[in-house]
Each structure stands twice: as structure tokens, then as C-alpha cells.
Write a protein that holds these residues in place. Sequence first.
Motif, PDB file in Angstrom:
ATOM      1  N   GLY A 168       0.740  -1.130  -0.037  1.00 36.27           N
ATOM      2  CA  GLY A 168       0.105   0.005  -0.126  1.00 36.27           C
ATOM      3  C   GLY A 168       1.005   1.325  -0.004  1.00 36.27           C
ATOM      4  N   GLY A 169       2.333   1.104  -0.146  1.00 37.09           N
ATOM      5  CA  GLY A 169       2.852   1.942  -0.059  1.00 37.09           C
ATOM      6  C   GLY A 169       2.839   2.991  -1.479  1.00 37.09           C
ATOM      7  N   GLY A 170       2.820   4.181  -1.612  1.00 28.70           N
ATOM      8  CA  GLY A 170       2.875   4.764  -2.927  1.00 28.70           C
ATOM      9  C   GLY A 170       3.663   5.976  -2.924  1.00 28.70           C
ATOM     10  N   VAL A 171       4.348   6.457  -1.846  1.00 22.57           N
ATOM     11  CA  VAL A 171       4.972   7.817  -2.179  1.00 22.57           C
ATOM     12  C   VAL A 171       6.330   7.596  -2.757  1.00 22.57           C
ATOM     13  CG1 VAL A 171       6.488   9.438  -0.612  1.00 22.57           C
ATOM     14  CG2 VAL A 171       4.216   8.612   0.296  1.00 22.57           C
ATOM     15  N   VAL A 172       7.082   6.669  -2.550  1.00 28.64           N
ATOM     16  CA  VAL A 172       8.408   6.346  -3.573  1.00 28.64           C
ATOM     17  C   VAL A 172       7.818   6.379  -4.971  1.00 28.64           C
ATOM     18  CG1 VAL A 172      10.243   4.908  -3.703  1.00 28.64           C
ATOM     19  CG2 VAL A 172       9.533   5.356  -1.253  1.00 28.64           C
ATOM     20  N   ASN A 173       7.109   5.454  -5.211  1.00 26.05           N
ATOM     21  CA  ASN A 173       6.722   5.046  -6.614  1.00 26.05           C
ATOM     22  C   ASN A 173       6.260   6.235  -7.361  1.00 26.05           C
ATOM     23  OD1 ASN A 173       7.456   2.499  -6.164  1.00 26.05           O
ATOM     24  ND2 ASN A 173       5.395   1.781  -6.472  1.00 26.05           N
ATOM     25  N   GLY A 174       5.251   7.040  -6.562  1.00 31.12           N
ATOM     26  CA  GLY A 174       4.861   8.498  -7.251  1.00 31.12           C
ATOM     27  C   GLY A 174       5.923   9.328  -7.551  1.00 31.12           C
ATOM     28  N   ALA A 175       6.660   9.339  -6.454  1.00 28.84           N
ATOM     29  CA  ALA A 175       8.017  10.108  -6.814  1.00 28.84           C
ATOM     30  C   ALA A 175       8.781   9.996  -7.855  1.00 28.84           C
ATOM     31  CB  ALA A 175       8.608  10.748  -5.199  1.00 28.84           C
ATOM     32  N   VAL A 176       9.267   8.840  -7.711  1.00 30.00           N
ATOM     33  CA  VAL A 176       9.959   8.167  -8.909  1.00 30.00           C
ATOM     34  C   VAL A 176       9.443   8.304 -10.291  1.00 30.00           C
ATOM     35  CG1 VAL A 176      11.166   6.071  -9.687  1.00 30.00           C
ATOM     36  CG2 VAL A 176      11.115   6.831  -7.441  1.00 30.00           C
ATOM     37  N   ALA A 177       8.276   7.988 -10.427  1.00 29.95           N
ATOM     38  CA  ALA A 177       7.647   8.172 -11.800  1.00 29.95           C
ATOM     39  C   ALA A 177       7.389   9.654 -12.255  1.00 29.95           C
ATOM     40  CB  ALA A 177       6.140   7.306 -11.631  1.00 29.95           C
ATOM     41  N   GLY A 178       7.380  10.340 -11.116  1.00 31.77           N
ATOM     42  CA  GLY A 178       7.171  11.735 -11.473  1.00 31.77           C
ATOM     43  C   GLY A 178       8.656  12.558 -11.954  1.00 31.77           C
ATOM     44  N   ARG A 179       9.378  11.818 -11.540  1.00 32.55           N
ATOM     45  CA  ARG A 179      10.933  12.179 -11.781  1.00 32.55           C
ATOM     46  C   ARG A 179      11.221  11.841 -13.366  1.00 32.55           C
ATOM     47  NH1 ARG A 179      17.122  10.965  -9.323  1.00 32.55           N
ATOM     48  NH2 ARG A 179      18.141  12.010 -11.068  1.00 32.55           N
TER      49      ARG A 179
END
Lengths: 397, 60
Positions: free
Chosen positions: A294-305
Motif C-alpha cells: 500500500g506504499g505509494g510515496v516512493v513510486n509516485g515520486a520516482v515516476a514523477g521524476r
Amino acid sequence: MKTLKYDVVVVGGGPAGSSVARYAARGGAKVLMLEKRQEVGSPVRCGEGVSKKILQKIELEPLESWIANEVAGAKIISPSGSEFELSEDLAGNETGYIIRRDIFDKHLAKLAAVEGADIMVKTTATSLIKEDGKIKGVLARHLGEEYRIEATVTVAADGFEARLSREAGLKTSLKLRDVDICIQYEMVGVKADPLYTEFYVGQGYAPGGYVWIFPKSERVANVGIGVNLMFSERGATPRRYLEKFIASREDLKGAKIVEINGGAVSVSMPPESVTLPGFAAVGDSARMIDPLTGGGVVNGAVAGRVLGEALGRMVQGKLSPEEALAEYEKGWRKKMEVQLARNYLAKEKLLELTDEEMNDLIEAVGSIKLEGLSTAAILKAVKEAKPSLAEKFSDFL
Amino acid sequence: MIRVDKEKCLWCGTCVGVCPTLALTLKETYVEVDHERCTLCGICVRACPVGAITMEGVEK
Ligand SMILES: Cc1cc2nc3c(=O)[nH]c(=O)nc-3n(C[C@H](O)[C@H](O)[C@H](O)COP(=O)(O)OP(=O)(O)OC[C@H]3O[C@@H](n4cnc5c(N)ncnc54)[C@H](O)[C@@H]3O)c2cc1C
Ligand code: SF4
Ligand code: SF4
């Protein structure tokens, strides 16, 4: 109505949106990020656990302002009370730092602003501008005024709500079994081990999900729950289960609640495409959350980059808008799609387990030495302990 | 008709994200319902973590 023109308009000021804005602006793009709330990052909707790998993945300095606590690992606890430990580097994208999400999100927005991105808070994107089969920006409202914001690329970073990505036509609608609904209390006066995040699994604790205790210090912890929507027949299910959990615990006795957060996470596969002509979705809006944790902070930030960097190359004339979006689609999938698919399968398996099976599984995993912890090692241990259970996981390799 | 109890609502957006017909909008501190779009499927009622949503005839 006021008209504004940008290379990139980003809707949503969470970790995904801020990363897009930061990296696109660094590449030279004229960027505007919209956030409907009056304060970026608040109210928090998060357990606030993130992997330390986030530092290097999106070039962050570890600052005391947004890091509340550092943990050594995670404990996974079964209904019978048996447990296994995962060191921080093996424990997935929710273990490492316990952060202060409100300050963290604002910090990321500031990094975007420092690179030159414009930001408008208390500004809601109300609809998409669609012309000639392309998305060409958004209509927005800011303090009672209507804006027409035209952009070469429109980015939906609008989180779980995902209104924009769905209005655009992406297949980001969710099935019941692919949603976990959550509630969390920040509690003061707990007796927590500040070195470990704890995950309590099993139908008795949290049908189809888990209860978490993420320590911010010895005395303060985020105590929360996610329940699979399939198992929620009526409203307030997460709240009832969380209250039951808290009432059963000595270490939480007498602790006071200083904050309540609600929210939901997708525990789904991402859609086959997260881009359309002139448009891209990122983070929760694109259903990039890890379906197991359920973690999404890292994935969201990485895809954002990845998206921001591609948009930077677009304004430098190295890529056409179509090429930039194709590069994003390829790039983010390369970084996380295999992991998402594997963890989706694991989530589907775990959803079916009874509490007895969960006990057997966790006991078997607990017997493995930490260094050897791989999917293969887990399956081997399960096979030795409970052949019938191993059967269920046989298609996992 | 569905109703959102403003006193219970946490502004969390869960109902918005699960609504199949995009009938709900989170306006920062309240949820707006587009009754034209709502099909009364009841998913948001099940999904709300604090039970702030009710549907006439279903649950009070
Ligand atoms: C209870 C709970 C606990 C969680 N715990 C963890 C955890 O411990 N670790 C972890 O990694 N992840 C956790 N998650 C998931 C994590 O919070 C999300 O994956 C993360 O916030 C995704 O970032 P995002 O930028 O995609 O979306 P968000 O952070 O949700 O940001 C989206 C932003 O867009 C804004 N917005 C939406 N629509 C519009 C519009 N039309 N116009 C303007 N602005 C708009 C919203 O106001 C919001 O600020 C948790 C989630 C929940 C609900
Ligand atoms: S799910 Fe419930 S608490 Fe969350 S915004 Fe909707 S009505 Fe409010
Ligand atoms: S009842 Fe169904 S259609 Fe109506 S608002 Fe709730 S989820 Fe949407």
C-alpha cells in the motif's frame, strides 16, 4: 476568465506532482502546479513510512524537518502472534524513515519552486480542455475566479480520487478487490519500539489488509488499518476494526489520539497505458501504489521524476511531446512494473488465506535466516512446513 | 438519494475515488454529490472509512 499558457500544467501537489514539476522545471520547462487544498500536504492521508532509498531516487537531503524517526526493519505479525523480521532494505517501500508527510510534501513543493515551477494553491482543476483529439490543458478555479490554463502537456497527479485521469479516458477505475480503505490515528503515550514498523496481518485484525504501527518516537506512533473493500459490507468498517485492535493492546492503553486520517489506496495493477495525446497520469492517479504494502510515496515520486525529465527534454527540443510521453511510459514501467505485478499476485494470494494459513505462512517464513530471504527461499520453507499451503503459491514462480 | 454527513466526513477522498460514475467531488472540506450522475450503487457507502455516507432506505 483569465488565460494562462504553460509548457506543462501539473494537477495535484503531492509527491508525484511535485516531482514532475521539479524535474520538468529543472529541464527548462515553464511549469504550473495546481493544488486544490489551501496548504500543500495537509491534512495528511498517510502512514508516513518510506524507504530510505527515496533519498537517492529523487535526490533529497535527509533533513530533520521532515524525518521523524529512522527504523531498522519491519515485523510482520500473524494472528497467533508468531512473527518474522525484515531488515529495512528488504522490507519494501514503507520501511526506513517515518516522515512528517505534511512537511515532506511542502518540502518537495519548495524544491519544485526553487527550480522555477509556478505553484497555485487553493486552485482546483475542474475539467480538461479537449480539442482535436488532444488534451490541451485544464479549466480551473482559484479563489472564486475561473482560469483557462493551456499547456502542451497536462499531468494528472490528482491522487486516489483520480477524477482527472478517469475523465481523460484512462482505465483507472478500480474493482472492489483492488481497493483498501484506511483509517489511522496518531497516538501519543504509546509504548512503541522505535526501531521497528509493525504489520499485523490476518482476517481477524484487518480483512484483506493489515494493521500498522509506525513509531514516530518511543511515545508517539501512527496506528492505522487498511481493509479490503470487498470485505466492507457497510460504512465505518476500518474504524470498527481499528477500535477493536486498540482496545486489545496493552501497549496502546491510555494513549491519546491527536490526529485522525482517512483515505484509500489502490491495490491493483496499473492500467495498460497512463498516457494519451497531450496527457499523462502519475502516482496514485495512475494506480502506481505497491499492491502488497500500500506504499505509494516512493513510486509516485520516482515516476514523477521520469516524467519531469522527459518533459525537460521535450522543451529542449530533443523530443516531441509524443516521444516524451512514450519515453515516460517506457521509463516508469522499467523501474517498477515487474515489482508491481509480482506484488499484485502476492496480494491476490494473501487475500484468500484463512487465519490458520496465515499463521502457517508466517511461521514458515520466520524460520528462514534473514540473509536468505528471497521468494524462492520463502516457497521452499513453506513447502517443507505445509505442502498444502505451498500448493496455493505454486504458480508464483 | 445518498447523503454525506459533514460532521463525520474526514475529507479523505475515498468515496470520490471509488465512485464508478464520477458523481462525487471533494471540495477541500466537503463532498459534493451530482445526483444526476449517481446510480445509487452503494459503493461509496461501503467504502467510507467512518461511515459518513448513507443512502435512503439502506442504512441510517
Ligand atoms: C491511510 C493511508 C496510509 C498510507 N500510508 C502510506 C505509507 O506509510 N507509505 C507510503 O509510501 N504510502 C502510503 N500511503 C499512500 C500514499 O499516501 C500515496 O501513495 C501518495 O500520497 C501518492 O502521492 P500522489 O502525489 O500520487 O497523490 P497525493 O499525495 O494524494 O496528492 C494528490 C494531490 O492532488 C490534489 N488534487 C486532487 N484533485 C485535484 C484537482 N482537481 N485540482 C487540484 N488539485 C487536486 C489533492 O488535493 C492532493 O493534494 C497511504 C495512504 C493512505 C490513504
Ligand atoms: S469517504 Fe467518507 S470521510 Fe472520506 S471524503 Fe468521502 S464521505 Fe468523507
Ligand atoms: S452510490 Fe454509487 S454512483 Fe452514487 S455516489 Fe456512491 S459510488 Fe457514486
